[in-house]
Every structure is written in structure tokens, then in C-alpha cells.
Design a protein around this motif. Structure first.
Motif, short mmCIF file in Angstrom:
data_model
loop_
_atom_site.label_atom_id
_atom_site.label_comp_id
_atom_site.label_asym_id
_atom_site.label_seq_id
_atom_site.Cartn_x
_atom_site.Cartn_y
_atom_site.Cartn_z
N PHE A 194 -15.70 -1.09 0.22
CA PHE A 194 -14.84 -2.14 0.73
C PHE A 194 -15.69 -3.37 0.97
O PHE A 194 -16.72 -3.31 1.65
CB PHE A 194 -14.23 -1.61 2.05
N THR A 243 -1.63 -4.96 -1.89
CA THR A 243 -2.74 -4.89 -2.83
C THR A 243 -2.35 -5.47 -4.19
O THR A 243 -1.18 -5.49 -4.56
CB THR A 243 -3.24 -3.43 -3.00
N SER A 275 -9.22 -3.11 -6.82
CA SER A 275 -8.08 -3.85 -6.32
C SER A 275 -8.53 -4.87 -5.29
O SER A 275 -9.66 -4.81 -4.79
CB SER A 275 -7.05 -2.89 -5.70
N ALA A 321 -7.10 -6.34 -1.71
CA ALA A 321 -6.13 -6.05 -0.67
C ALA A 321 -6.02 -7.20 0.32
O ALA A 321 -6.99 -7.92 0.56
CB ALA A 321 -6.52 -4.78 0.08
N ASN A 351 -11.61 -3.85 -3.05
CA ASN A 351 -11.62 -2.42 -2.81
C ASN A 351 -12.00 -1.72 -4.12
O ASN A 351 -11.30 -1.87 -5.13
CB ASN A 351 -10.23 -1.99 -2.34
N PHE A 410 -5.64 2.84 6.82
CA PHE A 410 -5.72 2.85 5.37
C PHE A 410 -5.07 4.13 4.86
O PHE A 410 -5.09 5.15 5.54
CB PHE A 410 -7.17 2.85 4.90
N MET A 425 -12.78 1.97 -5.85
CA MET A 425 -12.62 3.41 -5.68
C MET A 425 -13.07 4.13 -6.94
O MET A 425 -12.72 3.71 -8.05
CB MET A 425 -11.16 3.77 -5.41
N ALA A 447 -9.81 -8.43 0.91
CA ALA A 447 -10.97 -7.59 0.61
C ALA A 447 -10.90 -7.00 -0.79
O ALA A 447 -9.82 -6.69 -1.28
CB ALA A 447 -11.07 -6.47 1.64
N ARG A 487 -15.03 5.26 -1.71
CA ARG A 487 -14.53 3.89 -1.59
C ARG A 487 -15.65 2.95 -1.15
O ARG A 487 -16.50 3.31 -0.34
CB ARG A 487 -13.39 3.83 -0.57
N TRP A 547 0.84 -1.19 0.00
CA TRP A 547 0.00 0.00 0.00
C TRP A 547 0.88 1.24 0.00
O TRP A 547 2.04 1.19 0.39
CB TRP A 547 -0.85 0.05 1.26
N SER A 567 -19.11 1.38 2.78
CA SER A 567 -18.77 2.52 1.92
C SER A 567 -18.26 3.66 2.77
O SER A 567 -18.74 3.86 3.89
CB SER A 567 -20.00 3.01 1.16
#
Length: 181
Positions: free
Chosen positions: A58, A26, A38, A40, A103, A48, A105, A101, A56, A19, A83
Motif C-alpha cells: 500500500f 477503487t 489499483s 483506491a 494498492n 479493508f 496485490m 493510495a 499487499r 470496494w 506491506s
């Protein structure tokens, strides 16, 4: 019916990188047109990276963690979604080993992402992207997607799920002109 599908992206083939803040790892699946997708891995408690002007979403794919967004703490398990704005302070604490997870964005003002986690047996609906969490998905060309593999975009009739739990991502222009692929 359009049965062409976008590229199949194998999780194992995507480079793993740290990251921005060095607190996690990631694999960037897709970037462009105001979207960054992505996957992660969070192995230890930490903050984060902040992304001003980014929205975002997640989605926990594997594991369990405590996610603190601003002043609100939630316990999330596989398939749960949270979110938040990219500039808000966020910390994550894995509760029983590493957490994986998805992710999503989006650049605020350029588009927004609609994200759902769905259990599907049969045709996968059209989407900007789909990430398999469990089960498998067969693409029209015969490719089989397993956990954490991605198809982007998903055209109508291009994929069939076999009792799969998937993350469906659709990016919509903020001026409501329609979906982007």
C-alpha cells in the motif's frame, strides 16, 4: 535498446467502483499474471476487504492516514509504503480529507512485488508498472503522463521523468526465474 512501452493508462479513464466491502472506492489499473494494481480512494474510516493468500503493498499517493495492520498503527503520508498479508485485519482512518493510495496485490506463491517510491529526473528504469505520483513522465511515443497515470510495462529507454515522484513495481517469480511484465 528496447524503447517500446506498454500501454499508457490514464487514471481519469479507468472506471471507479466500490470496494468489495463497500468501505472505499477503487480504480483497477491492471489485473493478470498474479498481479492486481489499483488506485483506491479512502474518504472515511473503515476496514479493508480481506484477501487470503494475497500479499499487499500500500503506497499513499495523496493525503495522510492512520493505517492499522493487525495490532500495529502507523501514520502514513504521501510516498510512504506499508506491506501486509491480505488476510490480516486492516483499518484506515483519513486524517485530513480523502486519501488516494496505490494498492499492489500479488498471489502468494506465484510471485512477489518489489515496490519503491523514487524521485526521478531522466530515464525511468524498467519495471512491470509505474504510477506517477507527482511531476510528469514522457513516454517514447510522446505521451505525457501526469499524477496517477500508469505505464505498464516500462521497457528500458521507454520513458523519461521530469522531476517526478513515481511508484515502480516489479513482479518477480517466487522461484527466482526473473521479472514478469
Amino acid at each position: 535498446m528496447n524503447t517500446s512501452a506498454g500501454p499508457v493508462i490514464r487514471y481519469r479513464d479507468v472506471p471507479d467502483s466500490p470496494w468489495r466491502n463497500g468501505k472505499g472506492r477503487t480504480r483497477e489499473i491492471r489485473r493478470g499474471d498474479g498481479l492486481r494494481l489499483s488506485i483506491a480512494t479512502i474518504a472515511a474510516a473503515g476496514e479493508f476487504s480481506r484477501f487470503p493468500e494475497i500479499d499487499r503493498i500500500f503506497v499513499v499517493a495523496r493525503g495522510e492516514l492512520e493505517l492499522t495492520v493487525g495490532e500495529v498503527t502507523d501514520r502514513l503520508t504521501a510516498g510512504q509504503v506499508r506491506s501486509f498479508a491480505g488476510e490480516v485485519p486492516v483499518t484506515a482512518t483519513p486524517l485530513a480529507g480523502p486519501v488516494v493510495a496505490v494498492n499492489v496485490m500479488t498471489d502468494r506463491g506465484q510471485g512477489r512485488a518489489d515496490v519503491s517510491v523514487d524521485r526521478i529526473s531522466g530515464a525511468v528504469p524498467p519495471a512491470t508498472a509505474m504510477v506517477v505520483l507527482t511531476g510528469s513522465v514522457i513516454v517514447a511515443d510522446g505521451s505525457r503522463l501526469g499524477p496517477l497515470d500508469t505505464l505498464a510495462p516500462v521497457a528500458a529507454g521507454s520513458a523519461r521523468a521530469e522531476a517526478a515522484l513515481v511508484v515502480l513495481i516489479t513482479v518477480v517469480d517466487t522461484d527466482q526465474r526473473g521479472a514478469r511484465g
